[in-house]
Design a protein around this motif. Structure first.
Motif, PDB file in Angstrom:
ATOM      1  N   UNK A 106       0.873  -1.211   0.042  1.00 28.62           N
ATOM      2  CA  UNK A 106       0.131  -0.049  -0.155  1.00 28.62           C
ATOM      3  C   UNK A 106       0.769   1.218   0.218  1.00 28.62           C
ATOM      4  N   UNK A 107       0.722   2.073  -1.067  1.00 23.49           N
ATOM      5  CA  UNK A 107       1.287   3.388  -0.922  1.00 23.49           C
ATOM      6  C   UNK A 107       0.838   4.528   0.223  1.00 23.49           C
ATOM      7  N   UNK A 108       1.839   4.777   1.060  1.00 25.51           N
ATOM      8  CA  UNK A 108       1.471   5.779   2.165  1.00 25.51           C
ATOM      9  C   UNK A 108       0.791   7.032   1.410  1.00 25.51           C
ATOM     10  N   UNK A 109       1.629   7.742   0.874  1.00 25.16           N
ATOM     11  CA  UNK A 109       1.355   8.944   0.142  1.00 25.16           C
ATOM     12  C   UNK A 109       1.868   9.061  -1.353  1.00 25.16           C
ATOM     13  N   UNK A 110       1.492  10.082  -1.993  1.00 25.42           N
ATOM     14  CA  UNK A 110       2.163  10.407  -3.134  1.00 25.42           C
ATOM     15  C   UNK A 110       3.667  10.485  -2.889  1.00 25.42           C
ATOM     16  N   UNK A 111       4.565  10.011  -3.724  1.00 26.49           N
ATOM     17  CA  UNK A 111       6.184  10.038  -3.800  1.00 26.49           C
ATOM     18  C   UNK A 111       6.642  11.203  -4.616  1.00 26.49           C
ATOM     19  N   UNK A 112       7.531  11.909  -4.162  1.00 28.94           N
ATOM     20  CA  UNK A 112       8.569  12.848  -4.683  1.00 28.94           C
ATOM     21  C   UNK A 112       9.899  12.470  -4.770  1.00 28.94           C
ATOM     22  N   UNK A 113      10.680  12.294  -5.750  1.00 31.86           N
ATOM     23  CA  UNK A 113      11.896  11.930  -5.986  1.00 31.86           C
ATOM     24  C   UNK A 113      11.703  10.265  -5.993  1.00 31.86           C
ATOM     25  N   UNK A 114      12.764   9.672  -5.479  1.00 33.14           N
ATOM     26  CA  UNK A 114      13.055   8.212  -5.571  1.00 33.14           C
ATOM     27  C   UNK A 114      12.097   7.457  -4.744  1.00 33.14           C
ATOM     28  N   UNK A 115      11.392   6.523  -4.885  1.00 27.70           N
ATOM     29  CA  UNK A 115      10.502   5.740  -4.058  1.00 27.70           C
ATOM     30  C   UNK A 115      11.300   5.142  -2.919  1.00 27.70           C
ATOM     31  N   UNK A 129       5.405   2.342 -13.344  1.00 27.67           N
ATOM     32  CA  UNK A 129       4.732   2.516 -12.087  1.00 27.67           C
ATOM     33  C   UNK A 129       5.140   3.792 -11.217  1.00 27.67           C
ATOM     34  N   UNK A 130       6.482   4.253 -11.611  1.00 33.55           N
ATOM     35  CA  UNK A 130       7.156   5.285 -10.705  1.00 33.55           C
ATOM     36  C   UNK A 130       6.203   6.602 -10.969  1.00 33.55           C
ATOM     37  N   UNK A 131       5.721   6.631 -12.395  1.00 32.38           N
ATOM     38  CA  UNK A 131       4.930   7.863 -12.771  1.00 32.38           C
ATOM     39  C   UNK A 131       3.619   7.783 -11.953  1.00 32.38           C
ATOM     40  N   UNK A 132       2.986   6.729 -11.801  1.00 32.75           N
ATOM     41  CA  UNK A 132       1.690   6.588 -10.951  1.00 32.75           C
ATOM     42  C   UNK A 132       1.747   6.872  -9.413  1.00 32.75           C
ATOM     43  N   UNK A 133       3.020   6.895  -8.983  1.00 33.44           N
ATOM     44  CA  UNK A 133       3.106   7.162  -7.445  1.00 33.44           C
ATOM     45  C   UNK A 133       3.277   8.664  -7.258  1.00 33.44           C
ATOM     46  N   UNK A 134       3.168   9.507  -8.429  1.00 29.68           N
ATOM     47  CA  UNK A 134       3.047  10.999  -8.165  1.00 29.68           C
ATOM     48  C   UNK A 134       1.577  11.567  -8.392  1.00 29.68           C
ATOM     49  N   UNK A 135       1.266  12.421  -7.923  1.00 29.36           N
ATOM     50  CA  UNK A 135       0.083  13.034  -8.039  1.00 29.36           C
ATOM     51  C   UNK A 135       0.262  14.072  -9.259  1.00 29.36           C
ATOM     52  N   UNK A 136      -0.499  13.568 -10.444  1.00 25.41           N
ATOM     53  CA  UNK A 136      -0.007  14.274 -11.711  1.00 25.41           C
ATOM     54  C   UNK A 136      -1.061  14.381 -12.433  1.00 25.41           C
ATOM     55  N   UNK A 137      -1.329  15.423 -13.330  1.00 22.98           N
ATOM     56  CA  UNK A 137      -2.711  15.559 -14.072  1.00 22.98           C
ATOM     57  C   UNK A 137      -2.311  15.354 -15.454  1.00 22.98           C
ATOM     58  N   UNK A 138      -0.962  15.278 -15.707  1.00 23.20           N
ATOM     59  CA  UNK A 138      -0.463  15.466 -17.063  1.00 23.20           C
ATOM     60  C   UNK A 138      -0.297  13.894 -17.740  1.00 23.20           C
ATOM     61  N   UNK A 139      -0.802  12.823 -17.131  1.00 23.69           N
ATOM     62  CA  UNK A 139      -0.571  11.530 -17.334  1.00 23.69           C
ATOM     63  C   UNK A 139      -1.820  10.788 -17.984  1.00 23.69           C
ATOM     64  N   UNK A 151      -2.195   7.832 -17.667  1.00 21.79           N
ATOM     65  CA  UNK A 151      -2.521   6.575 -16.776  1.00 21.79           C
ATOM     66  C   UNK A 151      -3.121   7.265 -15.589  1.00 21.79           C
ATOM     67  N   UNK A 152      -3.887   6.538 -14.806  1.00 15.46           N
ATOM     68  CA  UNK A 152      -4.511   7.196 -13.588  1.00 15.46           C
ATOM     69  C   UNK A 152      -3.521   6.833 -12.369  1.00 15.46           C
ATOM     70  N   UNK A 153      -3.254   7.868 -11.574  1.00 15.18           N
ATOM     71  CA  UNK A 153      -2.315   7.660 -10.422  1.00 15.18           C
ATOM     72  C   UNK A 153      -2.744   6.678  -9.650  1.00 15.18           C
ATOM     73  N   UNK A 154      -1.901   6.139  -8.529  1.00 14.99           N
ATOM     74  CA  UNK A 154      -2.161   5.395  -7.375  1.00 14.99           C
ATOM     75  C   UNK A 154      -2.901   6.110  -6.444  1.00 14.99           C
ATOM     76  N   UNK A 155      -3.863   5.526  -5.653  1.00 10.87           N
ATOM     77  CA  UNK A 155      -4.510   6.133  -4.793  1.00 10.87           C
ATOM     78  C   UNK A 155      -3.863   5.817  -3.233  1.00 10.87           C
ATOM     79  N   UNK A 156      -3.310   6.899  -2.591  1.00  9.06           N
ATOM     80  CA  UNK A 156      -2.573   6.463  -1.204  1.00  9.06           C
ATOM     81  C   UNK A 156      -3.588   5.895  -0.489  1.00  9.06           C
ATOM     82  N   UNK A 157      -2.998   4.942   0.401  1.00 10.83           N
ATOM     83  CA  UNK A 157      -3.876   4.039   1.300  1.00 10.83           C
ATOM     84  C   UNK A 157      -4.991   3.042   0.702  1.00 10.83           C
ATOM     85  N   UNK A 158      -4.828   3.145  -0.582  1.00 10.00           N
ATOM     86  CA  UNK A 158      -5.558   1.962  -1.063  1.00 10.00           C
ATOM     87  C   UNK A 158      -4.498   0.734  -1.888  1.00 10.00           C
TER      88      UNK A 158
END
Length: 83
Positions: free
Chosen positions: A8-17, A55-65, A67-74
């Motif tokens: 489970x992703x804790x929160x959106x990631x910035x930098x290297x996961x 998958x790295x792109x999906x770990x960031x909150x981005x509106x420019x992709x 693909x759908x971003x992952x939802x933290x906590x899910x």
């Protein structure tokens, strides 16, 4: 006994996961879920998990992709497309 692990992703990631960006939950199941009679569903056992670069792109909150971003906590699920 079946064993279930969830990443489970804790929160959106910035930098290297980092490992601290994830929560790994594990539980033992005493029985496998019964499938309805006549269904086309199957129960599978995954031996390996692929972690691909996109998958790295999906770990960031981005509106420019596209693909759908992952939802933290899910729990992350990936739909399987038929061949």
């Amino acid at each position: 006994m079946a064993r279930n692990k969830q990443v489970i992703l804790r929160d959106y990631v910035s930098g290297v996961p980092k490992e601290s960006d994830m929560i790994v939950l594990s539980s033992d199941k005493s029985s496998v879920v019964a499938l309805p009679q006549g269904s086309n569903a199957v129960v599978v056992k995954n031996l390996y998990l692929s972690c691909d670069p996109y998958m790295r792109l999906l770990m960031t909150k981005s509106t420019q992709t596209v693909l759908n971003s992952y939802s933290p906590g899910s729990v992350r699920t990936t739909p399987i497309s038929p061949p």
